[in-house]
Motif scaffolding. Structure first.
Motif, short mmCIF file in Angstrom:
data_model
loop_
_atom_site.label_atom_id
_atom_site.label_comp_id
_atom_site.label_asym_id
_atom_site.label_seq_id
_atom_site.Cartn_x
_atom_site.Cartn_y
_atom_site.Cartn_z
N UNK A 75 0.74 -1.23 0.05
CA UNK A 75 0.02 0.02 -0.16
C UNK A 75 0.93 1.33 -0.10
N UNK A 76 1.78 1.19 0.93
CA UNK A 76 2.71 2.39 0.82
C UNK A 76 3.38 2.60 -0.47
N UNK A 77 3.84 1.55 -1.15
CA UNK A 77 4.59 1.87 -2.53
C UNK A 77 3.42 2.13 -3.39
N UNK A 78 2.04 1.79 -3.56
CA UNK A 78 1.04 2.04 -4.49
C UNK A 78 0.67 3.67 -4.36
N UNK A 79 0.66 4.02 -3.07
CA UNK A 79 0.18 5.47 -2.73
C UNK A 79 1.26 6.50 -2.44
N UNK A 80 2.30 5.87 -1.96
CA UNK A 80 3.49 7.25 -1.82
C UNK A 80 4.57 7.04 -2.70
N UNK A 81 4.90 5.83 -3.19
CA UNK A 81 6.08 5.75 -3.76
C UNK A 81 7.16 4.43 -2.98
N UNK A 82 8.20 4.38 -3.36
CA UNK A 82 9.07 3.47 -2.75
C UNK A 82 9.85 4.05 -1.53
N UNK A 83 9.70 3.56 -0.43
CA UNK A 83 10.39 3.99 0.76
C UNK A 83 11.87 3.96 0.53
N UNK A 84 12.36 5.07 0.82
CA UNK A 84 14.08 4.80 1.14
C UNK A 84 14.53 4.98 2.44
N UNK A 85 13.47 5.19 3.52
CA UNK A 85 13.88 5.35 4.75
C UNK A 85 13.08 4.60 5.41
N UNK A 86 13.42 3.47 6.51
CA UNK A 86 12.33 2.95 7.37
C UNK A 86 12.88 2.92 8.72
N UNK A 87 12.11 3.47 9.70
CA UNK A 87 12.38 3.75 11.07
C UNK A 87 11.80 2.52 11.81
N UNK A 88 12.40 1.41 12.35
CA UNK A 88 11.61 0.44 13.14
C UNK A 88 11.64 0.92 14.72
N UNK A 89 10.53 1.69 14.86
CA UNK A 89 10.31 2.26 16.15
C UNK A 89 9.16 1.56 17.12
N UNK A 90 8.38 0.65 16.59
CA UNK A 90 7.39 0.11 17.31
C UNK A 90 8.13 -0.71 18.55
#
Length: 293
Positions: A75-90
């Motif tokens: 869903x992220x790729x389809x609506x915003x584009x490919x992520x280039x930063x991921x923050x694993x905060x949970x």
């Protein structure tokens, strides 16, 4: 900040409904990034997204559900584009003696903090490879020195540190950078709730004076966002945690000496009962996990 390397980049932040996650989203958005906010509490995620100055997407997902995370990544790729930063905060926490802890709640802390971080990396790693991106793992002072009464949290945060080191070595030749954020006490719901319990207050009270300080969440977020901009291998907030990194082998004997002296008193006072999930985020996770059971 029009000159930020985050401008027009897609940044994913897990655990973004409140606390540090929400503050990180604000900081990245102010630098021109487009945010994907992942976590529980969809209304809160929507509110955080609506307050950002750049396009944002809120996706309700449990980070322990690998299949759901894969769907969220699509869903992220389809609506915003490919992520280039991921923050694993949970992340979540509970307190109390290991011997009387609820096994399911103990395991849930490890599942969210450690396994959830690994699922997050797995879901978005193809994007980070394609974009030569950056994965930031939120760790803790607990990654450097374990404390009593927080066994699940400390084990999980030591685990995410080791996981991030391993992942960094595996993906560096693809141009992907992996960083670790070592953070001390932050003014969040989790820490405020922990201070209601005598045994957890004692843990902090017996630390050296600088280590007891609770840092404003915006101050911590600003330092972490700066690390994201520069693709740091490590960020320490506050900076003295670098000393703890160097001295980490000396910490367990010190902790043992203090707890041998003080735990008998706390046990006699009945102050070591399990706390259950800490903070509103922990309670939200319990509710979501219950719905999924």
């Amino acid at each position: 900040m029009t000159d930020s390397p985050l401008r027009h980049r897609v940044v994913v932040v897990t655990g973004a409904a409140r606390g540090l996650g929400a503050a990180l989203a604000q900081g990245c958005a102010r630098r021109g990034a487009r945010l994907a906010l992942l976590g529980h509490e969809k209304p809160r995620l929507d509110a955080v997204a609506a307050a950002l100055p750049t396009p944002a997407l809120a996706v309700e997902v449990d980070v322990t559900d690998a299949a759901a995370l894969d769907e969220a990544a699509g869903e992220v790729r389809g609506r915003l584009g490919q992520p280039s930063v991921v923050v694993a905060n949970a992340g979540i926490a509970e307190g109390g003696p290991f011997a009387t802890s609820n096994p399911a709640e103990w395991r849930r802390v490890v599942d969210v903090n450690l396994t959830g971080s690994a699922h997050t990396a797995r879901a978005f790693l193809p994007d980070l490879v394609d974009t030569a991106g950056y994965h930031l793992q939120i760790a803790s002072l607990a990654s450097l020195g374990a404390a009593p009464m927080m066994s699940a949290y400390c084990a999980s945060k030591a685990g995410v540190e080791a996981f991030a080191h391993s992942l960094r070595a595996e993906v560096a030749h693809h141009g992907v950078a992996v960083g670790i954020a070592y953070l001390s006490w932050i003014d969040t719901d989790m820490i405020r709730d922990a201070d209601r319990y005598a045994v957890l207050r004692e843990v902090r009270a017996h630390m050296p004076a600088p280590a007891r300080r609770i840092l404003p969440v915006d101050e911590v977020a600003a330092r972490v966002v700066g690390a994201v901009e520069h693709r740091r291998a490590a960020v320490y907030v506050p900076g003295w945690l670098r000393i703890a990194q160097v001295a980490r082998t000396a910490l367990p004997p010190v902790v043992l000496r203090v707890t041998r002296r003080d735990l008998p008193r706390l046990e006699a006072e009945g102050a070591t009962d399990p706390t259950g999930p800490l903070g509103a985020g922990g309670l939200a996770d319990r509710a979501a996990a219950g719905r999924g059971a």
